[in-house]
Design a protein around this motif. Structure first.
Motif, PDB file in Angstrom:
ATOM      1  N   ARG A   1       0.822  -1.199   0.000  1.00 30.35           N
ATOM      2  CA  ARG A   1       0.000   0.000   0.000  1.00 30.35           C
ATOM      3  C   ARG A   1       0.865   1.261   0.000  1.00 30.35           C
ATOM      4  NH1 ARG A   1      -3.091  -4.176  -1.206  1.00 30.35           N
ATOM      5  NH2 ARG A   1      -5.285  -3.867  -0.646  1.00 30.35           N
ATOM      6  N   SER A   2       0.290   2.328  -0.527  1.00 29.95           N
ATOM      7  CA  SER A   2       1.004   3.590  -0.694  1.00 29.95           C
ATOM      8  C   SER A   2       0.946   4.422   0.580  1.00 29.95           C
ATOM      9  CB  SER A   2       0.387   4.378  -1.847  1.00 29.95           C
ATOM     10  OG  SER A   2       0.878   5.701  -1.889  1.00 29.95           O
ATOM     11  N   ILE A   3       1.946   5.261   0.754  1.00 28.44           N
ATOM     12  CA  ILE A   3       1.945   6.237   1.846  1.00 28.44           C
ATOM     13  C   ILE A   3       1.124   7.470   1.475  1.00 28.44           C
ATOM     14  CG2 ILE A   3       4.173   5.506   2.755  1.00 28.44           C
ATOM     15  CD1 ILE A   3       5.448   7.879   1.265  1.00 28.44           C
TER      16      ILE A   3
ATOM     17  N   LYS B   1       2.697  12.341  -1.139  1.00 27.92           N
ATOM     18  CA  LYS B   1       3.823  12.053  -0.244  1.00 27.92           C
ATOM     19  C   LYS B   1       4.841  11.143  -0.919  1.00 27.92           C
ATOM     20  CE  LYS B   1       4.743  11.279   4.647  1.00 27.92           C
ATOM     21  NZ  LYS B   1       6.097  10.770   4.430  1.00 27.92           N
ATOM     22  N   GLU B   2       4.378  10.234  -1.770  1.00 24.00           N
ATOM     23  CA  GLU B   2       5.322   9.402  -2.531  1.00 24.00           C
ATOM     24  C   GLU B   2       6.339  10.271  -3.262  1.00 24.00           C
ATOM     25  OE1 GLU B   2       2.339   5.717  -3.869  1.00 24.00           O
ATOM     26  OE2 GLU B   2       3.165   7.092  -5.355  1.00 24.00           O
TER      27      GLU B   2
ATOM     28  N   ASP C   1       8.651  12.286  -0.817  1.00 28.17           N
ATOM     29  CA  ASP C   1       9.664  11.421  -0.213  1.00 28.17           C
ATOM     30  C   ASP C   1      10.710  10.978  -1.233  1.00 28.17           C
ATOM     31  OD1 ASP C   1       8.244  11.685   2.104  1.00 28.17           O
ATOM     32  OD2 ASP C   1       7.975   9.536   2.458  1.00 28.17           O
TER      33      ASP C   1
END
Length: 419
Positions: free
Chosen positions: A370-372, A376-377, A380
């Motif tokens: 799962r994605s953050i 935010k991907e 980061d």
């Protein structure tokens, strides 16, 4: 009609999609310095999602359309010309692009050349050639990139992919996806009268590298998507929001061809101006805009076919659908050897068909990380983290696929890749 042929780019494997270099200049800082270009509509929304960082510079050609975003960031340097922003704002780390399709590539390439991380509205570019150039530049400069397909990071997309991969509906040979776009005018002739642009708007800067033409409010704001010189129609606008699920659920390579059909409009005409002497009508000529409605078919290696519908068109009603149910306004339908799966256009609301057979079926195991969070991907990644889900390498794949279909719509011909 004769088929068109376009060279197919070398397929990058799944691991290559994650090939984004880590730390860049200033990446060790707690916050990125971000510039926004094209901030009046979607671009302003992208910026709001990145307010954990420093919004330091903004550029837009329309003072009125962008006024709310300019006001939201009063300390940000303000420009009309994005080129001057990139020239003068040496401290920026990243650029968010929310301009019309026809200027994406020019801005992205300039920012990437300077080593800036880039977030760009979908589709990544207006042409296949531009998509390849931008993806190549991002690889070479090792910058963090993300295309604005927010559902790439969604739980709904992951769940849909996991259901398909679970094998519950068997081997999939057909996928149908349909959109409620366009929600802007298409099938138009070019306006005959020129209109003076307002003083608060720089038409020449908005045109960028597109062929020169007089200003008219039928282009800006918002309605540019239906014009060949500026947009990519309903498919270019929405295709990437559903294609990413199809590619990842079925682990597809690039398509080998695309074909399309679209509507035409008949208007009254005297017999001496009609399409045929026995008729009293002629086909309305709209050589610069997309049609009101279109259907596209992509063929993939291994026999998989993917179908697209827009302008109110939908696929044939699947026989597995319950007799009293109707297809939704938009959707995504996988047809397998053992059943069918109907979901939302960008995933979620999964229904296994026939529902009577699968009503108590437990969900499959969560096998996809799962994605953050979509934004935010990217943030980061710009600070040295892993590549985002819709970085420009994967983004180029789904953009090129959509644009292959766009080319088929525009030409009325089957468009083939070189194997």
């Amino acid at each position: 009609m004769a088929a068109m042929t376009i060279e197919r780019r070398t397929l990058l494997g799944g691991a290559a999609f994650a090939a984004v270099a880590g730390a860049q200049q200033n990446a060790s800082r707690d916050k990125l310095n971000i510039a926004g270009v094209g901030i009046g509509a979607m671009g302003g929304g992208y910026l709001r999602e990145c307010e954990s960082e420093n919004i330091v510079a903004l550029a837009d050609v329309d003072d009125v359309y962008a006024a709310k975003t300019f006001a939201r960031y009063p300390n940000a340097a303000r420009y009309r010309d994005w080129r001057k922003l990139l020239e003068r704002e040496k401290a920026i780390d990243a650029v968010i692009i929310g301009t019309p399709d026809h200027t994406h590539a020019q801005i992205a390439l300039a920012a990437i050349e300077l080593g800036k991380h880039v977030y760009c509205a979908k589709p990544m570019t207006r042409t296949i050639e531009e998509a390849r150039a931008v993806a190549k530049a991002a690889r070479e400069k090792k910058v963090a990139t993300q295309m604005s397909v927010q559902s790439c990071a969604s739980e709904e997309a992951c769940q849909t992919e996991e259901w398909v991969r679970s094998g519950i509906i068997g081997k999939v040979r057909e996928v149908h996806t349909w959109s409620d776009r366009p929600v802007w005018p298409q099938g138009l002739p070019r306006p005959e009268q020129a209109v003076a642009p307002p003083d608060t708007f720089d038409w020449d800067l908005w045109l960028g590298g597109a062929p020169k033409r007089p200003f008219h409010p039928v282009y800006h704001p918002f309605n540019w998507r239906g014009w060949y010189d500026f947009g990519t129609g309903a498919l270019g606008d929405m295709g990437c929001h559903t294609l990413h699920i199809i590619f990842r659920a079925l682990e597809l390579p690039p398509p080998v061809s695309a074909s399309a059909s679209s509507n035409f409009i008949m208007v009254p005409a005297p017999s001496d101006q009609a399409d045929q002497p026995w008729m009293r009508s002629r086909t309305l000529k709209t050589p610069e805009t997309f049609p009101h409605a279109a259907a596209v078919t992509w063929d993939f290696p291994g026999g998989v076919r993917v179908f697209w519908y827009d302008g109110g068109l939908k696929p044939p009603r699947p026989p597995q659908l319950d007799p009293e149910a109707e297809l939704p306004r938009t959707g995504l339908l996988f047809l397998g050897e053992k059943g069918a799966l109907l979901s939302g256009f960008a995933g979620g609301r999964v229904r296994l068909l026939p529902e009577s057979k699968h009503r108590d079926m437990p969900p499959p195991a969560k096998t996809i990380a799962r994605s953050i969070g979509h934004y935010k991907e990217w943030i980061d990644a710009a600070k040295g983290g892993p590549a985002p889900n819709c970085n420009f390498q994967f983004g180029a794949l789904i953009t090129e696929t959509a644009l292959l279909g766009v080319e088929a719509i525009r030409t009325g011909k089957t468009v083939r890749w070189h194997a």
